[in-house]
Design an enzyme around this catalytic site. Structure first.
Site, PDB file in Angstrom:
ATOM      1  N   CYS A  34      -2.620  -6.577 -11.553  1.00  0.00           N
ATOM      2  CA  CYS A  34      -1.186  -6.327 -11.624  1.00  0.00           C
ATOM      3  C   CYS A  34      -0.608  -7.217 -12.723  1.00  0.00           C
ATOM      4  O   CYS A  34      -0.836  -8.435 -12.715  1.00  0.00           O
ATOM      5  CB  CYS A  34      -0.523  -6.637 -10.288  1.00  0.00           C
ATOM      6  SG  CYS A  34       1.276  -6.556 -10.354  1.00  0.00           S
ATOM      7  N   ASP A  41      -5.527  -4.861  -8.395  1.00  0.00           N
ATOM      8  CA  ASP A  41      -5.156  -3.512  -7.974  1.00  0.00           C
ATOM      9  C   ASP A  41      -6.447  -2.708  -7.892  1.00  0.00           C
ATOM     10  O   ASP A  41      -7.292  -2.788  -8.789  1.00  0.00           O
ATOM     11  CB  ASP A  41      -4.217  -2.848  -8.984  1.00  0.00           C
ATOM     12  CG  ASP A  41      -2.779  -3.311  -8.853  1.00  0.00           C
ATOM     13  OD1 ASP A  41      -2.377  -3.686  -7.735  1.00  0.00           O
ATOM     14  OD2 ASP A  41      -2.059  -3.285  -9.867  1.00  0.00           O
TER      15      ASP A  41
END
Length: 129
Positions: A34, A41
């Site tokens: 992220c 992520d």
């Protein structure tokens, strides 16, 4: 061939360039960072394409996907970068990248990006009774 993450995508000649056929690949262990928090992520990437003269080699695709593990970017940017790089390497008749990101803050995100070679259209769908 290397076993380290790499942005290099290898290709090989399409064994049946005279025919339209679809390759579907599911990559369930995609990871990036992220850009706001630096937290990982996770996503499943679906790659669907109709090759023209070149096909992507699978091990190089795996190492390419690994190369995003330490890269921070928004979901939309990552998905389009993957599509752009794969189109550049293979010059397909058609390609679609679907990135299904796992829940973050109670929100699932799916990004779909497509490329169609100018002048190419799929054959009409055949319905059998």
């Amino acid at each position: 061939m290397s076993t380290q993450p790499s942005k290099d995508l290898e290709t090989f000649p399409n064994p049946r360039p005279e025919r339209d056929f679809v390759l579907h690949m599911r990559i369930p262990e995609f990871t990036c960072l992220c850009p706001k928090t630096g937290q990982p992520d996770f996503a499943t990437i679906h790659l669907d394409y109709v090759p023209d003269e070149r096909c992507v080699e699978l091990k190089s695709l795996k190492l390419y996907m690994w190369s995003f593990r330490d890269q921070g970017a928004f979901h939309e940017a990552i998905t389009n970068e993957i599509l752009d790089d794969l189109v550049r390497a293979t010059e397909p008749r058609y390609m679609k990248v679907t990135a299904e990101f796992y829940v973050r803050g109670g929100i699932y995100t799916t990004v779909v990006a497509e490329h169609r070679k100018p002048g190419w259209a799929p054959a009409p769908k055949v319905e059998l009774a």
